[in-house]
Design an enzyme around this catalytic site. Structure first.
Site, mmCIF file in Angstrom:
data_model
loop_
_atom_site.group_PDB
_atom_site.id
_atom_site.type_symbol
_atom_site.label_atom_id
_atom_site.label_comp_id
_atom_site.label_asym_id
_atom_site.label_seq_id
_atom_site.Cartn_x
_atom_site.Cartn_y
_atom_site.Cartn_z
ATOM 1 N N ARG A 1 -15.538 -27.727 42.610
ATOM 2 C CA ARG A 1 -15.429 -29.036 41.950
ATOM 3 C C ARG A 1 -15.417 -30.163 42.985
ATOM 4 O O ARG A 1 -16.045 -31.206 42.779
ATOM 5 C CB ARG A 1 -14.163 -29.115 41.085
ATOM 6 C CG ARG A 1 -14.222 -28.206 39.872
ATOM 7 C CD ARG A 1 -12.918 -28.215 39.101
ATOM 8 N NE ARG A 1 -11.841 -27.780 39.975
ATOM 9 C CZ ARG A 1 -10.563 -28.115 39.824
ATOM 10 N NH1 ARG A 1 -10.192 -28.900 38.834
ATOM 11 N NH2 ARG A 1 -9.654 -27.670 40.650
ATOM 12 N N ASN B 1 -12.612 -26.965 35.700
ATOM 13 C CA ASN B 1 -12.589 -25.517 35.550
ATOM 14 C C ASN B 1 -12.359 -25.171 34.082
ATOM 15 O O ASN B 1 -11.540 -25.800 33.411
ATOM 16 C CB ASN B 1 -11.448 -24.901 36.369
ATOM 17 C CG ASN B 1 -11.740 -24.860 37.850
ATOM 18 O OD1 ASN B 1 -12.882 -24.934 38.277
ATOM 19 N ND2 ASN B 1 -10.699 -24.733 38.647
#
Length: 93
Positions: A21, A40
């Site tokens: 990320r 996530n």
């Protein structure tokens, strides 16, 4: 005039717990003019939502598929839509 779009991508593979990320956000900022987020999911995937010029969204999607990403990407599924707005930059959720 550039057309703004929204792309939502679901990235499968070893993409959690490896900084995926963070690198996605860094690449979105490098490409520029993108707003959205990376988060996530409970099933092990990462969801990426990006809004901005279509060619910039294409660049981010290409990086997700073939770039030097952390972990291992087994596949990316995406859908395109019209922008919804409401984002303040590109963030990690």
């Amino acid at each position: 005039m550039k057309e703004d779009v929204r792309v939502t991508a679901w990235v499968r593979g070893q993409v959690q717990g490896v900084g995926f990320r963070w690198f996605t956000r860094a690449n979105a900022l490098r490409i520029g003019e993108l707003e959205g987020f990376a988060v996530n999911l409970g099933d092990g995937r990462v969801q990426v939502v990006a809004e901005g010029p279509k060619d910039h969204c294409d660049q981010l999607l290409e990086w997700l598929r073939t770039g030097d990403t952390p972990g291992r990407v087994d596949g990316v599924t995406e859908i395109w839509d019209t922008p919804r707005g409401g984002y303040d930059g590109f963030e990690i959720r």
